[in-house]
Design a protein around this motif. Structure first.
Motif, mmCIF file in Angstrom:
data_model
loop_
_atom_site.group_PDB
_atom_site.id
_atom_site.type_symbol
_atom_site.label_atom_id
_atom_site.label_comp_id
_atom_site.label_asym_id
_atom_site.label_seq_id
_atom_site.Cartn_x
_atom_site.Cartn_y
_atom_site.Cartn_z
ATOM 1 N N MET A 43 12.231 0.891 -3.710
ATOM 2 C CA MET A 43 11.014 1.348 -3.017
ATOM 3 C C MET A 43 10.923 2.850 -3.105
ATOM 4 N N ARG A 44 9.782 3.322 -3.508
ATOM 5 C CA ARG A 44 9.538 4.760 -3.503
ATOM 6 C C ARG A 44 8.450 5.027 -2.485
ATOM 7 N N VAL A 45 8.725 5.948 -1.584
ATOM 8 C CA VAL A 45 7.736 6.323 -0.571
ATOM 9 C C VAL A 45 7.420 7.797 -0.762
ATOM 10 N N ALA A 46 6.145 8.110 -0.972
ATOM 11 C CA ALA A 46 5.734 9.510 -1.110
ATOM 12 C C ALA A 46 4.604 9.768 -0.125
ATOM 13 N N PHE A 47 4.873 10.593 0.888
ATOM 14 C CA PHE A 47 3.815 10.960 1.841
ATOM 15 C C PHE A 47 2.928 12.021 1.187
ATOM 16 N N ASP A 48 1.629 11.886 1.428
ATOM 17 C CA ASP A 48 0.686 12.787 0.775
ATOM 18 C C ASP A 48 -0.472 13.069 1.743
ATOM 19 N N ASP A 49 -0.568 14.333 2.162
ATOM 20 C CA ASP A 49 -1.610 14.716 3.137
ATOM 21 C C ASP A 49 -3.017 14.442 2.621
ATOM 22 N N ALA A 50 -3.141 14.384 1.286
ATOM 23 C CA ALA A 50 -4.481 14.183 0.704
ATOM 24 C C ALA A 50 -4.932 12.718 0.787
ATOM 25 N N LEU A 51 -4.015 11.828 1.120
ATOM 26 C CA LEU A 51 -4.379 10.399 1.155
ATOM 27 C C LEU A 51 -5.005 10.033 2.504
ATOM 28 N N GLY A 52 -6.071 9.222 2.456
ATOM 29 C CA GLY A 52 -6.715 8.769 3.688
ATOM 30 C C GLY A 52 -5.951 7.619 4.334
ATOM 31 N N GLY A 53 -5.184 6.885 3.565
ATOM 32 C CA GLY A 53 -4.429 5.740 4.080
ATOM 33 C C GLY A 53 -3.246 5.482 3.162
ATOM 34 N N ASP A 54 -2.633 4.308 3.312
ATOM 35 C CA ASP A 54 -1.475 3.989 2.471
ATOM 36 C C ASP A 54 -1.908 3.196 1.239
ATOM 37 N N LEU A 55 -1.156 3.345 0.180
ATOM 38 C CA LEU A 55 -1.397 2.587 -1.053
ATOM 39 C C LEU A 55 -0.098 1.924 -1.466
ATOM 40 N N LEU A 56 -0.197 0.673 -1.889
ATOM 41 C CA LEU A 56 1.018 -0.057 -2.284
ATOM 42 C C LEU A 56 0.834 -0.697 -3.653
ATOM 43 N N THR A 57 1.835 -0.543 -4.506
ATOM 44 C CA THR A 57 1.878 -1.378 -5.708
ATOM 45 C C THR A 57 3.203 -2.133 -5.700
ATOM 46 N N VAL A 58 3.137 -3.396 -6.070
ATOM 47 C CA VAL A 58 4.336 -4.227 -6.167
ATOM 48 C C VAL A 58 4.470 -4.661 -7.623
ATOM 49 N N ASN A 59 5.545 -4.280 -8.237
ATOM 50 C CA ASN A 59 5.762 -4.546 -9.666
ATOM 51 C C ASN A 59 4.547 -4.112 -10.503
ATOM 52 N N GLY A 60 4.021 -2.936 -10.156
ATOM 53 C CA GLY A 60 2.939 -2.342 -10.945
ATOM 54 C C GLY A 60 1.542 -2.805 -10.576
ATOM 55 N N VAL A 61 1.431 -3.778 -9.649
ATOM 56 C CA VAL A 61 0.110 -4.329 -9.309
ATOM 57 C C VAL A 61 -0.258 -3.916 -7.875
ATOM 58 N N PRO A 62 -1.475 -3.383 -7.658
ATOM 59 C CA PRO A 62 -1.875 -3.037 -6.286
ATOM 60 C C PRO A 62 -1.801 -4.265 -5.383
ATOM 61 N N ASP A 63 -1.286 -4.089 -4.164
ATOM 62 C CA ASP A 63 -1.082 -5.223 -3.265
ATOM 63 C C ASP A 63 -1.599 -4.848 -1.880
ATOM 64 N N GLU A 64 -2.643 -5.543 -1.421
ATOM 65 C CA GLU A 64 -3.185 -5.223 -0.101
ATOM 66 C C GLU A 64 -2.665 -6.172 0.965
#
Ligand code: PMV
Length: 320
Positions: A43-64
């Protein structure tokens, strides 16, 4: 502001099934597990002030679908006024099929999220944070044989035997890779509310933990085998007797059990355990791996298998 952690799933030999506090996700019973070596979630977690919310990819695919649980976990770790996070998850085994992918995912997320947020939590605090996301995840913080117990108002985890001190092997027989029909939280609550066996399950657990703990301390394989199989079958009996009943097994699951019974009859040191999914985990002494693999490969309905030894707990990767 960013960190990567890796964690391996664990397989419970004395199972966690049932919650004493759903809100805080506290287990009704203690459990004992083994942390695996060759299956992992990174798992890589990168906090980013420019992001409005969280983004997740699982094995390269966006996962909501998984994202809300991961976001809630990061909120507990870093506070709700934290920046948005880019979460990248990579898993080298089937997700949500009873292979404890949530355990390795939340253990890795907790360690990575804490480091990315610059927090230095104790192991007890990390266990509590991981455990609030997924009960079994707290056990993946540590390696080898791990006991999770209820400690006052929280949980505690401790390594009761190092992986190298009793290097058992696990052959996981895959019989189906789809997601499970009922998630474990819902299934535990249905069990608690409706199964006539649930109260006895909770009541007998301390005694079974003690038997398993002693078998591990004495490296007594047959004693551990007997209590682990009993505990597994009892957990599934609780579910089978619930309303509605919950049956995670398929025909191949049963055939694997028959294969393992046959091997045991031939004197092979192996036992089975099954979680909330149709896969069968055959735990054996390292010498028995070739014969266990061959027997499971020859079992009708086994589509694949993975063999692994025991490994270490969740940790940060140094290259971040
Ligand atoms: O941690 P959860 O909520 O995925 O529940 C795990 C339940 C079992 O895998 C069936 C048993 C266990 O102790 O891991």
């Amino acid at each position: 502001m960013q960190a990567t952690a890796i964690a391996q799933p664990n397989i419970a030999l004395i199972k966690y099934w049932g919650k004493r506090d759903v809100e805080r996700n506290l287990p009704a019973v203690g459990s004992i597990s083994i942390t695996l070596r060759d299956l992992h979630t990174r798992m890589r977690v990168a906090f980013d002030d420019a992001l409005g919310g969280d983004l997740l990819t699982v094995n390269g695919v966006p996962d909501e679908k998984m994202l809300p649980r991961l976001s809630a976990c990061l909120d507990r770790i870093a506070g709700t006024n934290r920046p948005g996070a880019r979460i990248v998850s990579d898993c080298n085994f089937p997700i949500a099929a009873g292979l404890a992918s949530s355990a390795s995912s939340f253990a890795a997320l907790t360690v990575a999220g804490a480091a990315a947020a610059g927090k230095s939590y104790t192991t007890a605090e990390l266990a509590s944070l991981a455990g609030q996301a997924s009960g079994s995840a707290a056990r993946s913080l540590l390696g080898g044989f791990v006991e999770l117990s209820n400690a006052g108002d929280d949980i505690a985890v401790r390594e009761i035997c190092a992986a190298e001190d009793w290097p058992l092997a696990v052959v996981v027989a895959i019989t189906e890779t789809g997601p499970k029909p009922v998630g474990s939280t819902e299934a535990m609550e249905i069990s608690r509310r409706t199964s006539p066996f649930y109260a006895r399950w909770v009541e007998q657990q301390p005694e079974e933990l003690a038997v398993a703990r002693a078998a591990i301390a004495d490296r007594e394989f047959s004693k551990l085998a007997a209590i682990a199989e009993h505990n597994c079958l009892k957990m599934h009996s609780v579910m089978w007797a619930a309303r509605p009943p919950m049956v995670y097994w398929n025909a191949a699951t049963m055939r694997c059990l028959q294969t393992i019974r046959r091997l045991q009859g031939e004197g092979v040191d192996v036992f089975f355990t099954i979680d909330a999914g149709p896969q069968v985990k055959a735990v054996c002494l390292p010498d028995a791996v070739p014969v266990v693999e061959a027997a499971l490969r020859g079992t009708d309905g086994v589509t694949d298998f993975m063999t692994t030894g025991l490994g270490q707990g969740a940790r940060l990767e140094t290259d971040t």
